[in-house]
Design a protein around this motif. Structure first.
Motif, PDB file in Angstrom:
ATOM      1  N   LEU A   1      37.574 -31.285 -21.680  1.00  0.00           N
ATOM      2  CA  LEU A   1      36.890 -30.216 -22.069  1.00  0.00           C
ATOM      3  C   LEU A   1      36.428 -30.002 -23.044  1.00  0.00           C
TER       4      LEU A   1
ATOM      5  N   LEU B   1      28.881 -27.854 -16.085  1.00  0.00           N
ATOM      6  CA  LEU B   1      30.270 -28.539 -15.655  1.00  0.00           C
ATOM      7  C   LEU B   1      30.291 -29.268 -14.096  1.00  0.00           C
TER       8      LEU B   1
ATOM      9  N   TRP C   1      39.682 -27.656 -14.080  1.00  0.00           N
ATOM     10  CA  TRP C   1      39.753 -27.293 -15.596  1.00  0.00           C
ATOM     11  C   TRP C   1      40.534 -26.631 -15.885  1.00  0.00           C
TER      12      TRP C   1
ATOM     13  N   SER D   1      26.986 -22.555 -18.719  1.00  0.00           N
ATOM     14  CA  SER D   1      27.451 -23.264 -18.830  1.00  0.00           C
ATOM     15  C   SER D   1      28.680 -23.890 -17.342  1.00  0.00           C
ATOM     16  N   LYS D   2      28.687 -22.691 -16.320  1.00  0.00           N
ATOM     17  CA  LYS D   2      29.300 -23.488 -15.058  1.00  0.00           C
ATOM     18  C   LYS D   2      27.894 -24.637 -14.329  1.00  0.00           C
TER      19      LYS D   2
ATOM     20  N   VAL E   1      30.610 -24.794 -22.969  1.00  0.00           N
ATOM     21  CA  VAL E   1      31.684 -25.038 -21.460  1.00  0.00           C
ATOM     22  C   VAL E   1      32.469 -24.330 -21.823  1.00  0.00           C
TER      23      VAL E   1
ATOM     24  N   ALA F   1      32.673 -31.944 -23.606  1.00  0.00           N
ATOM     25  CA  ALA F   1      31.921 -31.056 -23.532  1.00  0.00           C
ATOM     26  C   ALA F   1      31.470 -30.529 -24.083  1.00  0.00           C
TER      27      ALA F   1
ATOM     28  N   GLN G   1      30.807 -32.867 -14.711  1.00  0.00           N
ATOM     29  CA  GLN G   1      32.000 -32.538 -14.105  1.00  0.00           C
ATOM     30  C   GLN G   1      32.969 -34.862 -14.209  1.00  0.00           C
TER      31      GLN G   1
ATOM     32  N   VAL H   1      35.297 -22.181 -19.612  1.00  0.00           N
ATOM     33  CA  VAL H   1      36.248 -21.872 -18.463  1.00  0.00           C
ATOM     34  C   VAL H   1      37.282 -21.438 -19.241  1.00  0.00           C
TER      35      VAL H   1
END
Length: 243
Positions: free
Chosen positions: A184, A230, A169, A226-227, A191, A187, A234, A195
């Motif tokens: 992204l 993802l 990402w 957010s991690k 998120v 998203a 993803q 990143v």
């Protein structure tokens, strides 16, 4: 509702005055024709404009009816389709316009105005223009987010840009050049912010050791949510639907 008679066909339309428009315009969507006129147009000016556009309007309305009737054969980018954007699937409206270029606007959904030269099968053209719009919006968002982190924490990459990634990402090169995957844009914005913060944190700590994660937690306190988002989603963040 006023109507324009063209031969044996009567076309109803909505008339809208605009105090900010510089030119008159007609847009056609399934079941609706909108005629936008200038604020000071009188009946004679309106009638003359519609008279000039009558043949274009008739053929455009008929073409829209054909596309709707054959919707199963032209399914992807007509009015009513959904376009993923910032974690949601937003409605798409495609209108035939008498303008001379394609225009895309976003107001709780995507609105695409297609000129007459778009041809009988606008699907590929709409997909191409949407992809360009989404990339440009991704680029704008990334630069705005990076500017905030530079201002608050002094994190100034040598360069930052969006790109297509086969895997991953984002990246931060040894010389401080940051790349962010433009996908992204599909998203939630939080998120994307995570990143960007993650890659900018590598300007201070190159590895993913404890010091890196502590620093990331300091500049982006809510990054864990957010991690996790993802990691769960993803596989769904793809632009394949535009190809």
């Amino acid at each position: 509702m006023p109507a324009l008679r063209i031969g044996r066909t009567e076309i109803a339309y909505e008339l809208r005055r605009s105090a900010t428009a510089f030119e008159r315009r007609i847009t056609v969507t399934p079941g609706c024709v909108e005629v936008m006129i200038l604020a000071d147009d009188d009946d004679a000016a309106i009638s003359a404009f519609l008279d000039r556009k009558r043949q274009w309007l008739l053929s455009t309305v008929r073409e829209m009816e054909r596309l709707v009737a054959d919707r199963h054969a032209v399914p992807r980018f007509l009015t009513g389709s959904k376009v993923p954007f910032r974690g949601r699937r937003m409605p798409l409206t495609v209108r035939c316009s008498d303008g001379d270029r394609i225009e895309i606007t976003y107001r709780n959904g995507f609105l695409v105005d297609l000129p007459s030269w778009a041809g009988d099968d606008p699907d590929r053209l709409v997909a191409s223009e949407l992809k360009l719009w989404l990339k440009q919006r991704s680029r704008r968002d990334v630069k705005e987010i990076a500017s905030t982190y530079e201002r608050r924490f002094g994190l100034a990459p040598r360069s930052i840009r969006v790109a297509d990634f086969a895997n991953g990402w984002g990246s931060c090169g040894p010389e401080g050049n940051v790349l962010i995957n433009w996908h992204l844009i599909f998203a939630p914005k939080k998120v994307l912010e995570y990143v960007v913060a993650h890659e900018l944190a590598h300007l201070r700590h190159r590895s993913h050791g404890p010091e890196f994660w502590d620093y990331l937690g300091m500049i982006a306190p809510d990054y864990l949510a957010s991690k996790a988002w993802l990691e769960r989603h993803q596989s769904t963040l793809s632009a394949d639907f535009l190809n």
